[in-house]
Design a protein around this motif. Structure first.
Motif: not given
Length: 126
Positions: A44-55, A69-72, A77-83
């Motif tokens: 999930g963190m891999f998905f939320f962080s745009a493919g950047i591998e986490q620890d 935090f990644g989900f938030f 960002v999705s709300a901003y782009v939609a608006n």
């Protein structure tokens, strides 16, 4: 068969009580559940962080916190782009007939610009 007397069969075949193996099974099940949760959080963190591998060695509470935090961030960002898309595709806005700067200055319409360009605009169109 699921309705057989497993306790008696286990004692007869293996010489152990079935209740002892239940404790080991419960520990094993909780270990597998934790591994599954860990893998879900990691992917999930891999998905939320745009493919950047986490620890990968981080603790479970750290991964849960970073997942939240990644989900938030994803929702923000999705709300901003939609608006932004809704604003840019808005129809029925007031139309203006100002094609050139000369028309704008002749009608005394206020112009907004960056402060770095203000002097240059004043010189070009007094």
């Amino acid at each position: 068969v699921w309705f057989s007397d497993r306790e008696r069969v286990a004692k007869k075949r293996y010489g152990v009580h079935f209740s002892k193996t239940k404790k080991a099974c419960k520990k094993r099940k909780s270990a597998y559940l934790r591994l599954i949760l860990d893998a879900i959080l990691e992917k999930g963190m891999f998905f939320f962080s745009a493919g950047i591998e986490q620890d990968t060695g981080a603790s479970l509470p750290h991964k849960v916190l970073m997942f939240g935090f990644g989900f938030f961030i994803l929702i923000s960002v999705s709300a901003y782009v939609a608006n932004l898309a809704a604003f840019l595709t808005q129809s029925g806005l007031e139309s203006t007939n100002y094609d050139t700067m000369k028309k704008v200055i002749d009608n005394n319409v206020p112009i907004c610009c960056h402060s770095a360009l203000a002097e240059e605009i004043r010189q070009k169109w007094p």
